[in-house]
Every structure is written in C-alpha cells, then in structure tokens.
Design a protein around this motif. Structure first.
Motif, PDB file in Angstrom:
ATOM      1  N   ASP A  96      -2.953 -35.164 -17.168  1.00 37.66           N
ATOM      2  CA  ASP A  96      -2.086 -35.747 -16.574  1.00 37.66           C
ATOM      3  C   ASP A  96      -0.585 -34.724 -16.380  1.00 37.66           C
ATOM      4  O   ASP A  96      -0.164 -34.259 -15.426  1.00 37.66           O
ATOM      5  CB  ASP A  96      -1.336 -37.128 -16.917  1.00 37.66           C
ATOM      6  CG  ASP A  96      -0.145 -37.768 -16.250  1.00 37.66           C
ATOM      7  OD1 ASP A  96      -0.234 -37.499 -14.939  1.00 37.66           O
ATOM      8  OD2 ASP A  96       0.783 -37.989 -17.094  1.00 37.66           O
ATOM      9  N   LEU A  97      -0.299 -34.050 -17.689  1.00 34.45           N
ATOM     10  CA  LEU A  97       0.641 -33.037 -17.718  1.00 34.45           C
ATOM     11  C   LEU A  97       0.202 -31.996 -16.941  1.00 34.45           C
ATOM     12  O   LEU A  97       0.999 -31.240 -16.425  1.00 34.45           O
ATOM     13  CB  LEU A  97       0.795 -32.771 -19.156  1.00 34.45           C
ATOM     14  CG  LEU A  97       1.857 -33.372 -20.003  1.00 34.45           C
ATOM     15  CD1 LEU A  97       2.064 -33.099 -21.387  1.00 34.45           C
ATOM     16  CD2 LEU A  97       3.285 -33.246 -19.526  1.00 34.45           C
ATOM     17  N   GLU A  98      -0.825 -31.601 -17.017  1.00 35.25           N
ATOM     18  CA  GLU A  98      -1.561 -30.378 -16.447  1.00 35.25           C
ATOM     19  C   GLU A  98      -1.207 -30.340 -14.701  1.00 35.25           C
ATOM     20  O   GLU A  98      -0.819 -29.543 -14.070  1.00 35.25           O
ATOM     21  CB  GLU A  98      -2.927 -30.177 -16.452  1.00 35.25           C
ATOM     22  CG  GLU A  98      -3.442 -28.675 -16.593  1.00 35.25           C
ATOM     23  CD  GLU A  98      -4.541 -28.459 -17.289  1.00 35.25           C
ATOM     24  OE1 GLU A  98      -5.178 -29.790 -17.643  1.00 35.25           O
ATOM     25  OE2 GLU A  98      -5.036 -27.429 -17.390  1.00 35.25           O
ATOM     26  N   GLN A  99      -1.637 -31.558 -14.205  1.00 31.28           N
ATOM     27  CA  GLN A  99      -1.190 -31.688 -12.680  1.00 31.28           C
ATOM     28  C   GLN A  99       0.106 -32.192 -12.358  1.00 31.28           C
ATOM     29  O   GLN A  99       0.686 -31.328 -11.504  1.00 31.28           O
ATOM     30  CB  GLN A  99      -2.298 -33.121 -12.313  1.00 31.28           C
ATOM     31  CG  GLN A  99      -1.704 -34.315 -12.636  1.00 31.28           C
ATOM     32  CD  GLN A  99      -0.577 -34.888 -12.122  1.00 31.28           C
ATOM     33  OE1 GLN A  99      -0.103 -34.654 -10.786  1.00 31.28           O
ATOM     34  NE2 GLN A  99      -0.056 -35.814 -12.803  1.00 31.28           N
ATOM     35  N   ALA A 100       0.937 -32.543 -13.396  1.00 31.68           N
ATOM     36  CA  ALA A 100       2.304 -32.324 -13.139  1.00 31.68           C
ATOM     37  C   ALA A 100       2.994 -31.199 -13.061  1.00 31.68           C
ATOM     38  O   ALA A 100       3.775 -30.992 -12.275  1.00 31.68           O
ATOM     39  CB  ALA A 100       2.891 -33.246 -14.218  1.00 31.68           C
ATOM     40  N   LEU A 101       2.473 -30.242 -13.947  1.00 33.43           N
ATOM     41  CA  LEU A 101       3.384 -29.097 -14.130  1.00 33.43           C
ATOM     42  C   LEU A 101       3.118 -28.109 -12.852  1.00 33.43           C
ATOM     43  O   LEU A 101       3.696 -27.351 -12.734  1.00 33.43           O
ATOM     44  CB  LEU A 101       2.655 -28.281 -15.425  1.00 33.43           C
ATOM     45  CG  LEU A 101       3.665 -28.815 -16.578  1.00 33.43           C
ATOM     46  CD1 LEU A 101       2.564 -28.279 -17.840  1.00 33.43           C
ATOM     47  CD2 LEU A 101       4.627 -27.872 -16.818  1.00 33.43           C
ATOM     48  N   GLU A 102       1.861 -28.495 -12.234  1.00 34.52           N
ATOM     49  CA  GLU A 102       1.778 -27.857 -10.793  1.00 34.52           C
ATOM     50  C   GLU A 102       2.832 -27.840 -10.036  1.00 34.52           C
ATOM     51  O   GLU A 102       3.026 -27.428  -8.793  1.00 34.52           O
ATOM     52  CB  GLU A 102       0.414 -28.055 -10.261  1.00 34.52           C
ATOM     53  CG  GLU A 102      -0.832 -27.371 -10.971  1.00 34.52           C
ATOM     54  CD  GLU A 102      -2.167 -28.015 -10.707  1.00 34.52           C
ATOM     55  OE1 GLU A 102      -2.398 -28.873  -9.572  1.00 34.52           O
ATOM     56  OE2 GLU A 102      -3.219 -27.896 -11.512  1.00 34.52           O
ATOM     57  N   GLN A 103       3.694 -29.263 -10.012  1.00 37.87           N
ATOM     58  CA  GLN A 103       4.617 -29.498  -9.085  1.00 37.87           C
ATOM     59  C   GLN A 103       5.793 -28.785  -9.495  1.00 37.87           C
ATOM     60  O   GLN A 103       6.763 -28.882  -8.613  1.00 37.87           O
ATOM     61  CB  GLN A 103       5.000 -31.021  -9.257  1.00 37.87           C
ATOM     62  CG  GLN A 103       3.780 -31.868  -9.181  1.00 37.87           C
ATOM     63  CD  GLN A 103       2.985 -31.750  -7.942  1.00 37.87           C
ATOM     64  OE1 GLN A 103       3.582 -31.820  -6.693  1.00 37.87           O
ATOM     65  NE2 GLN A 103       1.777 -31.550  -8.010  1.00 37.87           N
ATOM     66  N   VAL A 104       5.956 -28.115 -10.568  1.00 35.65           N
ATOM     67  CA  VAL A 104       7.176 -27.573 -10.816  1.00 35.65           C
ATOM     68  C   VAL A 104       7.481 -26.173 -10.240  1.00 35.65           C
ATOM     69  O   VAL A 104       6.453 -25.399 -10.401  1.00 35.65           O
ATOM     70  CB  VAL A 104       7.315 -27.101 -12.527  1.00 35.65           C
ATOM     71  CG1 VAL A 104       8.450 -26.671 -12.955  1.00 35.65           C
ATOM     72  CG2 VAL A 104       7.138 -28.519 -13.167  1.00 35.65           C
ATOM     73  N   ILE A 136       9.004 -34.482 -14.427  1.00 42.98           N
ATOM     74  CA  ILE A 136       8.671 -35.977 -14.814  1.00 42.98           C
ATOM     75  C   ILE A 136       8.393 -36.952 -13.769  1.00 42.98           C
ATOM     76  O   ILE A 136       7.599 -37.822 -14.196  1.00 42.98           O
ATOM     77  CB  ILE A 136      10.414 -36.366 -15.422  1.00 42.98           C
ATOM     78  CG1 ILE A 136      10.553 -35.525 -16.931  1.00 42.98           C
ATOM     79  CG2 ILE A 136      10.336 -37.681 -15.522  1.00 42.98           C
ATOM     80  CD1 ILE A 136      11.783 -35.784 -17.370  1.00 42.98           C
ATOM     81  N   ASP A 137       8.760 -36.639 -12.502  1.00 47.23           N
ATOM     82  CA  ASP A 137       8.482 -37.564 -11.448  1.00 47.23           C
ATOM     83  C   ASP A 137       6.899 -37.386 -11.047  1.00 47.23           C
ATOM     84  O   ASP A 137       6.356 -38.354 -10.588  1.00 47.23           O
ATOM     85  CB  ASP A 137       9.367 -37.270 -10.248  1.00 47.23           C
ATOM     86  CG  ASP A 137      10.709 -37.780 -10.714  1.00 47.23           C
ATOM     87  OD1 ASP A 137      10.994 -38.538 -11.432  1.00 47.23           O
ATOM     88  OD2 ASP A 137      11.571 -37.277  -9.814  1.00 47.23           O
ATOM     89  N   ALA A 138       6.433 -36.326 -11.179  1.00 51.07           N
ATOM     90  CA  ALA A 138       4.962 -36.157 -11.125  1.00 51.07           C
ATOM     91  C   ALA A 138       3.852 -36.650 -12.134  1.00 51.07           C
ATOM     92  O   ALA A 138       2.581 -36.858 -11.858  1.00 51.07           O
ATOM     93  CB  ALA A 138       4.670 -34.532 -10.823  1.00 51.07           C
TER      94      ALA A 138
END
Ligand SMILES: *Cc1c(COP(=O)(O)O)cnc(C)c1O
Length: 389
Positions: free
Chosen positions: A381-389, A321-323
């Motif tokens: 955006d979700l794709e790049q955020a999921l890399e942070q998980v 969420i934060d990413a």
C-alpha cells in the motif's frame, strides 16, 4: 516471575470470581451500600476492606489496575479516565507552588502544554532539557526540583532515553523520575525495573488496543500511588467500569498485538529507509537512529510507530497520506487498525510553520502508527502511495 503474555491474560484477576464467571464482571454501580452503622464504622476505621463510592474505586477498575501493575512489575497501579487525566493528576499530586520540574524536549503536545502553561499558573517552574543529553538534564536540576519527567520512546520522534543514566542522575540529585511509557507498553520496556519511580500510560493506545476506549494509568510504589489515588478521589478523573472492562479485555491480547506491531513497524521502517522519496526515518531499529544501541539493550521490541520525512513539501506529504488505502487518517495510535497522520496538519494545525519548527515538527513529517494487518499489505500500500508523491 511469569512471562508477559501470562501476566497479560491472568494478571490481577482473582481465580475465583463472582458467580464463578470466567471473565471479570463489569460492576456498573456508582455507590456501595452499608448493612448498618457498625459496618460503616468498621470501614472508616480500616477493620474491613470494601468499596465505598465510585469516585474512590470500583472492583472492575481495581482488577485492571492490578493487571497493569503486574505487567510493569510495579507494586500498585491506578486507572484514570484518560492518559492526560493520569498525567495531570499525578503531577498535581507530586508538585506544589515553588517546585521545579525538568522535562525532556520531545513530548506529547498536551503534556508540554500542561507543564508550561497550566502548572506555571500555579507557581510551578519548568525547564526543558534535550532528550539524550544527561549532562544538560543534570544541569537543569535545581535545589527545588522535585521530578524529572520524560517520555520514552518519545512522541513523535521515537527518541529513547537511557533509563539507567536518567535514574542515576535523579538519584544523585534526590529527585523522582516519571516515564510516559505509552509508546513502549510493558511488553517492550519496563522502566520500573530500571528504578524509575512512576510509569504512565495512555491506555487509550496499545493497552486498550482497539480504538474503542479512553483510559490512562500510573504504576509505581504503593506509597506514591496511594498519594495520587487520594487526589483522584478529590479531583475525580475516574474511569467508568465499562472502560475498565474493555481495557482488561484488550490487555489479554497485548503481547500478541505488540509483537505483530513491532514486526510490521520494523519492516515498514526498513522499506521506507531504502526508498528514494523518503528523506529520513525515525525508528529505533535503524542503525541511523541516535539511540539504536540503547533501544536494543533496554527494549524487547522497537514499537509500532514509524515517523518519517518525505522528500517534498507539506502538499507532497499530504498526497502520500491521501493515497494510502489501508491506514486511516486519524489522531491516536496503538490500536489494531493502522492510522496515519501528518503532525503539522493534525496535532499542530493552528501553528505557523515557524512555530512548528520551534517545537521540532516539520511540515514533511508523517507519523504512521501501524496496526496488526499483514505487513506485506501495508508495504504494498505504501509502495503504490509513494508513486503519487
Ligand atoms: C495519547 C498520549 C497521551 C494522552 O493520552 P489520552 O488517553 O489521549 O489522554 C499521553 N502521552 C502519550 C505519549 C500519548 O501518546
């Protein structure tokens, strides 16, 4: 009957308006004057139709009410200061001490709280039955049951009630049905056409659509709405004229906004469903959804809220969420701006993990309420955020 887009633009609005204005004016007044005592007598004896005092109605509010009633295919509508005001006033109007309500299990937290805590204090009995189990819903009905209350789709898991089956149970048992249709809007689903007695909306969400107003509505038969209107005149949860105006303005673009939100959400759900870091997606377009077939039959779009579970714990979920760089972290849904939240840390923050699980809220659950941005941008955006998980 005209189509939903035409009804959204023109519904409820007289062709001839004050001073030939095209738009419905904001009548910013708290009270209305009488020329003389005769006019007062004519008003109270029903010989003339006019306004009296702001708590009993306002012309801007009235136009919004008629627009919403027309969109849902209902005889009448009533506007409130918030969605919860619509729910609480409607339930107070329909129930008395000793009455019993059946509510389905996945529901807006404050609705559950009002039923299980507040109404219980006034001697109303409440049973919870699983959404989707019509035998259990029917078994829960007793001789003192007055109504069955459910959301469809539900918040946050997007469970979809089979309205035909629900109405059949209610008719056999001679009880009324109320559907909170906030997630669907009259663009995606019109429960009145299935025989549901009253439909409630948090107009704060899709109907207003711009995250700038609070309002709620109930629509249904003239007789039922009239009883609720009488109680609203006593308890006073009325909308202000400016919010009613913003709502009318918002609803004009409802069909366009909801079409885009349906489309964005469906694409995001498919993207997440195929992603290895996502454990489960709760969205009715997916064949894995328990009511996929019902939703296809009953709805003309699957809605703008995607709920999903991250493969990870509470902190991994927060990192996702934060990413995110487009959706903002906030409660609410249905507006043009995408909003994202982790229900465990938003609506259910003060509960323990165990208490949350009891009400079905997992720590790794995310509720993504998509806006009208470009779907490609939201997915990237979700794709790049999921890399942070
Ligand atoms: C937001 C919401 C409500 C409450 O509406 P308010 O306008 O916030 O009072 C009720 N039901 C559902 C399904 C909601 O999403």
């Amino acid at each position: 009957m005209r189509g939903p887009s035409t009804r959204a633009v023109h519904g409820g609005e007289p062709r001839k308006k004050a001073l030939d204005a095209l738009t419905t004016p904001i009548l910013q007044t708290s009270t209305y004057t009488f020329a003389d005592t005769q006019e007062l007598r004519d008003h109270f004896e029903g010989r003339i139709d006019r306004m009296e005092y702001g708590r009993y109605g306002n012309p801007t509010q009235r136009v919004a009410e008629e627009k919403l009633a027309e969109l849902d295919g209902a005889e009448d509508g009533l506007l409130f200061s918030s969605g919860m005001a619509a729910i609480t006033t409607t339930l107070f109007a329909m129930l008395s001490r000793g009455a019993h309500v059946v509510v389905t299990d996945d529901a807006y937290r404050r609705t559950r709280q009002f039923l299980n805590q507040t109404l219980r204090r006034f001697g109303v009995e409440v049973s919870t039955a699983p959404a989707g189990d019509y035998a259990r819903i029917e078994e829960a009905v007793r001789s003192n049951t007055r109504l069955i209350f459910s959301e469809s789709p539900t918040n946050p898991y997007n469970r979809v009630l089979d309205l035909e089956k629900l109405v059949a149970v209610a008719r056999r048992k001679r009880v009324k049905t109320i559907i909170d249709s906030t997630f669907a809007t009259p663009i995606n689903q019109r429960p009145i056409e299935f025989g549901v007695d009253l439909v409630i909306h948090s107009a704060t969400k899709y109907l207003g659509g711009h995250n700038d107003l609070l309002a709620g509505a109930v629509v249904g038969s003239r007789a039922l709405v009239s009883g609720i209107r009488d109680l609203q005149g006593v308890t006073g949860a009325v909308p202000d004229p400016f919010s009613a105006y913003l709502l009318i303005r918002g609803v004009k673009t409802l069909a366009l906004r909801v079409a885009r939100q349906n489309d964005n959400a469906e694409r995001i759900a498919a993207f997440l469903d195929a992603h290895p870091k996502i454990a489960h997606v709760h969205y009715p377009s997916l064949p894995s959804h328990p009511e996929h077939e019902i939703a296809r039959r009953q709805m003309s779009g699957f809605g703008g809220v995607v709920a999903f579970e991250v493969n990870g714990d509470i902190d991994a979920t927060s990192r996702l969420i934060d990413a995110c760089r487009i959706p903002r972290i906030a409660p609410s849904l249905g507006g043009v701006e995408s909003l994202i939240e982790q229900p465990a840390l938003m609506s259910f923050y003060e509960l323990t993990t165990e208490e949350r699980l009891k009400v079905g809220i997992k720590d790794n659950l995310v509720r993504y309420a998509v806006g009208i941005e470009d779907g490609d941008d939201l997915i990237a955006d979700l794709e790049q955020a999921l890399e942070q998980v």
